[in-house]
Design a protein around this motif. Sequence first.
Motif, PDB file in Angstrom:
ATOM      1  N   GLY A  82     -12.711  87.272  75.447  1.00 57.36           N
ATOM      2  CA  GLY A  82     -12.389  85.906  74.608  1.00 57.36           C
ATOM      3  C   GLY A  82     -11.147  85.389  75.020  1.00 57.36           C
ATOM      4  O   GLY A  82     -10.836  84.110  75.030  1.00 57.36           O
ATOM      5  N   ASP A  83     -10.248  86.386  75.152  1.00 60.52           N
ATOM      6  CA  ASP A  83      -8.662  85.770  75.601  1.00 60.52           C
ATOM      7  C   ASP A  83      -8.928  84.840  77.034  1.00 60.52           C
ATOM      8  O   ASP A  83      -8.299  83.886  77.191  1.00 60.52           O
ATOM      9  CB  ASP A  83      -7.927  86.827  76.010  1.00 60.52           C
ATOM     10  N   VAL A  84      -9.601  85.158  77.919  1.00 59.87           N
ATOM     11  CA  VAL A  84      -9.935  84.306  79.231  1.00 59.87           C
ATOM     12  C   VAL A  84     -10.652  83.351  78.748  1.00 59.87           C
ATOM     13  O   VAL A  84     -10.132  82.278  79.109  1.00 59.87           O
ATOM     14  CB  VAL A  84     -10.792  85.115  80.101  1.00 59.87           C
ATOM     15  N   ALA A  85     -11.658  83.320  77.885  1.00 59.81           N
ATOM     16  CA  ALA A  85     -12.306  81.855  77.378  1.00 59.81           C
ATOM     17  C   ALA A  85     -11.500  80.842  76.678  1.00 59.81           C
ATOM     18  O   ALA A  85     -11.360  79.710  77.101  1.00 59.81           O
ATOM     19  CB  ALA A  85     -13.518  82.270  76.447  1.00 59.81           C
ATOM     20  N   ILE A  86     -10.438  81.691  75.877  1.00 57.86           N
ATOM     21  CA  ILE A  86      -9.464  80.597  75.307  1.00 57.86           C
ATOM     22  C   ILE A  86      -8.659  80.021  76.085  1.00 57.86           C
ATOM     23  O   ILE A  86      -8.105  78.898  76.314  1.00 57.86           O
ATOM     24  CB  ILE A  86      -8.683  81.524  73.966  1.00 57.86           C
ATOM     25  N   ALA A 123      -5.109  66.351  71.950  1.00 61.51           N
ATOM     26  CA  ALA A 123      -6.068  65.782  70.962  1.00 61.51           C
ATOM     27  C   ALA A 123      -6.073  66.608  69.778  1.00 61.51           C
ATOM     28  O   ALA A 123      -6.154  67.985  70.351  1.00 61.51           O
ATOM     29  CB  ALA A 123      -7.304  65.505  71.869  1.00 61.51           C
ATOM     30  N   SER A 124      -6.030  66.323  68.748  1.00 59.09           N
ATOM     31  CA  SER A 124      -6.084  67.157  67.462  1.00 59.09           C
ATOM     32  C   SER A 124      -7.164  68.023  67.299  1.00 59.09           C
ATOM     33  O   SER A 124      -7.111  69.296  67.023  1.00 59.09           O
ATOM     34  CB  SER A 124      -5.504  66.417  66.388  1.00 59.09           C
ATOM     35  N   HIS A 125      -8.461  67.306  67.706  1.00 55.60           N
ATOM     36  CA  HIS A 125      -9.582  68.074  67.382  1.00 55.60           C
ATOM     37  C   HIS A 125      -9.680  69.206  68.511  1.00 55.60           C
ATOM     38  O   HIS A 125     -10.343  70.233  68.407  1.00 55.60           O
ATOM     39  CB  HIS A 125     -10.836  67.303  67.458  1.00 55.60           C
ATOM     40  N   VAL A 126      -9.040  68.912  69.872  1.00 59.80           N
ATOM     41  CA  VAL A 126      -9.113  70.163  70.861  1.00 59.80           C
ATOM     42  C   VAL A 126      -8.339  71.284  70.410  1.00 59.80           C
ATOM     43  O   VAL A 126      -8.541  72.479  70.341  1.00 59.80           O
ATOM     44  CB  VAL A 126      -8.859  69.505  72.184  1.00 59.80           C
ATOM     45  N   LYS A 127      -7.018  70.802  69.719  1.00 57.42           N
ATOM     46  CA  LYS A 127      -6.212  71.892  69.340  1.00 57.42           C
ATOM     47  C   LYS A 127      -6.979  72.737  68.444  1.00 57.42           C
ATOM     48  O   LYS A 127      -6.694  74.017  68.218  1.00 57.42           O
ATOM     49  CB  LYS A 127      -4.993  71.175  68.864  1.00 57.42           C
ATOM     50  N   ASP A 128      -7.586  72.093  67.516  1.00 54.82           N
ATOM     51  CA  ASP A 128      -8.117  72.794  66.224  1.00 54.82           C
ATOM     52  C   ASP A 128      -8.969  73.695  66.607  1.00 54.82           C
ATOM     53  O   ASP A 128      -9.270  74.849  66.401  1.00 54.82           O
ATOM     54  CB  ASP A 128      -8.408  71.683  65.181  1.00 54.82           C
ATOM     55  N   LYS A 129      -9.893  73.159  67.811  1.00 53.41           N
ATOM     56  CA  LYS A 129     -11.047  74.060  68.384  1.00 53.41           C
ATOM     57  C   LYS A 129     -10.511  75.370  68.909  1.00 53.41           C
ATOM     58  O   LYS A 129     -10.890  76.463  68.687  1.00 53.41           O
ATOM     59  CB  LYS A 129     -12.052  73.345  69.305  1.00 53.41           C
ATOM     60  N   MET A 165     -11.095  79.240  68.006  1.00 50.30           N
ATOM     61  CA  MET A 165     -11.504  80.215  69.018  1.00 50.30           C
ATOM     62  C   MET A 165     -10.453  81.584  68.670  1.00 50.30           C
ATOM     63  O   MET A 165     -11.155  82.582  68.961  1.00 50.30           O
ATOM     64  CB  MET A 165     -11.180  79.663  70.243  1.00 50.30           C
ATOM     65  N   ASN A 166      -9.321  81.273  68.551  1.00 51.31           N
ATOM     66  CA  ASN A 166      -8.465  82.421  68.525  1.00 51.31           C
ATOM     67  C   ASN A 166      -8.564  83.107  67.207  1.00 51.31           C
ATOM     68  O   ASN A 166      -8.680  84.432  67.031  1.00 51.31           O
ATOM     69  CB  ASN A 166      -7.059  81.904  68.359  1.00 51.31           C
ATOM     70  N   PHE A 204     -19.704  85.934  67.426  1.00 51.90           N
ATOM     71  CA  PHE A 204     -18.476  85.060  67.341  1.00 51.90           C
ATOM     72  C   PHE A 204     -18.246  84.730  68.882  1.00 51.90           C
ATOM     73  O   PHE A 204     -17.794  83.903  69.165  1.00 51.90           O
ATOM     74  CB  PHE A 204     -17.163  85.665  66.967  1.00 51.90           C
ATOM     75  N   PRO A 205     -18.769  85.377  70.038  1.00 50.39           N
ATOM     76  CA  PRO A 205     -18.381  85.160  71.292  1.00 50.39           C
ATOM     77  C   PRO A 205     -19.246  83.737  71.629  1.00 50.39           C
ATOM     78  O   PRO A 205     -19.348  82.931  72.425  1.00 50.39           O
ATOM     79  CB  PRO A 205     -18.844  86.224  72.101  1.00 50.39           C
ATOM     80  N   TYR A 206     -20.832  84.033  70.968  1.00 51.67           N
ATOM     81  CA  TYR A 206     -21.479  82.621  71.005  1.00 51.67           C
ATOM     82  C   TYR A 206     -20.693  81.262  70.502  1.00 51.67           C
ATOM     83  O   TYR A 206     -20.976  80.354  71.199  1.00 51.67           O
ATOM     84  CB  TYR A 206     -22.711  82.783  70.384  1.00 51.67           C
ATOM     85  N   GLU A 207     -20.150  81.502  69.558  1.00 58.46           N
ATOM     86  CA  GLU A 207     -19.325  80.349  68.807  1.00 58.46           C
ATOM     87  C   GLU A 207     -18.073  79.896  69.976  1.00 58.46           C
ATOM     88  O   GLU A 207     -17.694  78.747  70.109  1.00 58.46           O
ATOM     89  CB  GLU A 207     -18.938  80.522  67.540  1.00 58.46           C
ATOM     90  N   ILE A 208     -17.579  81.015  70.040  1.00 64.92           N
ATOM     91  CA  ILE A 208     -16.354  80.572  71.330  1.00 64.92           C
ATOM     92  C   ILE A 208     -16.827  79.866  72.299  1.00 64.92           C
ATOM     93  O   ILE A 208     -16.319  78.794  73.035  1.00 64.92           O
ATOM     94  CB  ILE A 208     -15.605  81.846  71.386  1.00 64.92           C
ATOM     95  N   ALA A 209     -18.113  80.439  73.042  1.00 67.88           N
ATOM     96  CA  ALA A 209     -18.720  79.813  74.084  1.00 67.88           C
ATOM     97  C   ALA A 209     -19.085  78.406  73.879  1.00 67.88           C
ATOM     98  O   ALA A 209     -18.829  77.702  74.639  1.00 67.88           O
ATOM     99  CB  ALA A 209     -19.865  80.739  74.730  1.00 67.88           C
TER     100      ALA A 209
END
Length: 487
Positions: free
Chosen positions: A308-312, A327-333, A337-338, A380-385
């Motif tokens: 997950g750390d690699v994905a983030i 972009a604020s939505h990217v930061k929020d996503k 993920m974290n 959660f990994p599915y949502e992170i992905a």
Amino acid sequence: MALMTGKEYRESLRNRRPLNVYMAGEKLENPYDHPIIAASINSIALTYELAEEGSPYRDDMTEISVLSGKRINRFCNIHTSPEQLYKKVGMQRLLGQKCGTCFQRCVGMDAFNATYSTTYEIDEKYGTDYHERFKKYLLDVEERDLVVDGCMTDPKGDRSKRPHQCKDPDVYVHVVERRPDGIVISGAKAHQTGCINSHHALIMPTVTMGEEDKDFAVACVVESDDPGITYIYGRQSCDTRLLEDPDGENMDAGSPGFGGQEALMVFDRVFVPTERVFMDGEYDFSGMLVERFAGYHRSSYACKTGVGDVAIGAAQLIAEYNGAAKASHVKDKIVEMNHLNETIWSSAAACCWLGKKTKSGNYLIDLLLANVCKQNVTRFPYEIARLLQDIAGGIMVTAPHAKDLQNPETSEMVKKYLCGADGVETKNRLKALRLIENLTMGRAAVGYLTESMHGAGSPQAQRIMIARQADVQRKKQYAKDLARIKD
Ligand code: SF4
Ligand code: FE
């Protein structure tokens, strides 16, 4: 020896008898140099390399053995405190960060710890000497720093039947003959993680058994190069990309240096000497062994927080390459993920710190929280992905072949039109996209997603354990007390 180097580990595999390994319809003459298998060996080799003298991770990767007093690889350790359990999941997160996939060696470690305490309790009831035998075996494993495949999952066939009811008993590993000096086993184990890269296989029963299943209630160790064992390699999504340009950059493979490994393992009348038998017919302890192994392994899925750390990191990287990082939505996503990744980690850490001493002296993770940890991992990994794919953009699945970047006729067009933020080299952007493709839908997604779903038991298995451990009746009483209900 006590600690092997990565190089010595690789050599130790080659020094074995030839293994019967089949892949894509062929028997492999030299499995170790096959690019698909070599990538998976690299992942396990990391468990040695990071433990080498001079490595900054030596303390994370090693421990002082409670059995020998010597420094050993943590993967061989019998955990004797909550702190050691916590160091174990820390090591797994670290390795996930370094290889971005499954490094395979945890199943054996989890099997050691489950078998250690279970054999003690079998002996207590039946006066057998399994625990002493197992300790002797473990000392040898520690001393030679071996990789042991923890072999639990039988193919099972018709799931509505108990092992002894199956038309073909071979769908569960079972004892077919008892000799004065040992037992003979047949059957199979399915999707065995790292089995070809392991020196031994520690076989355990896969379900709680009844009296009629006695011959199936068996725990023992076999040598992985036993001629009676056949391995049929499991495919992974996009695995043949590893065959393209294996000596070059192999950009389209995403993270070409590392891979996981699963195979079907078939046992045809394999002899096991008495000193390597740790359960034979004590069916009433099969459930304990399964539950403890599953508990340890469910906490081990902390490995996915490393991936997950690699994905983030990949999400942040591609956002910057795309010019979208502000972009604020990217930061929020990325915050989300974290949050998800650290929620998994919280349950992994907590189940270690709340671990309890077993009768044998080693520590067992808190079973409720270990099952909560693994249940989190099934989601959660599915949502992170999903968030990672969202941030990456559709180009991660429409980008051209690495060779189109090399072909002089198309190279300049690819560079010109697939560029990202000013100053970013197109090739680097494409490499990041291939890494994301691999993590979320390629070979690495086998480990990060499907293995997260089904490894160490499918989601329902954890829900059964959560139901059993959660003590809902006690909670009902809290409600009744507050409402002043008296029956
Ligand atoms: Fe270890 Fe994770 Fe692979 Fe299981 S899935 S063997 S815990 S790296
Ligand atoms: Fe697994």
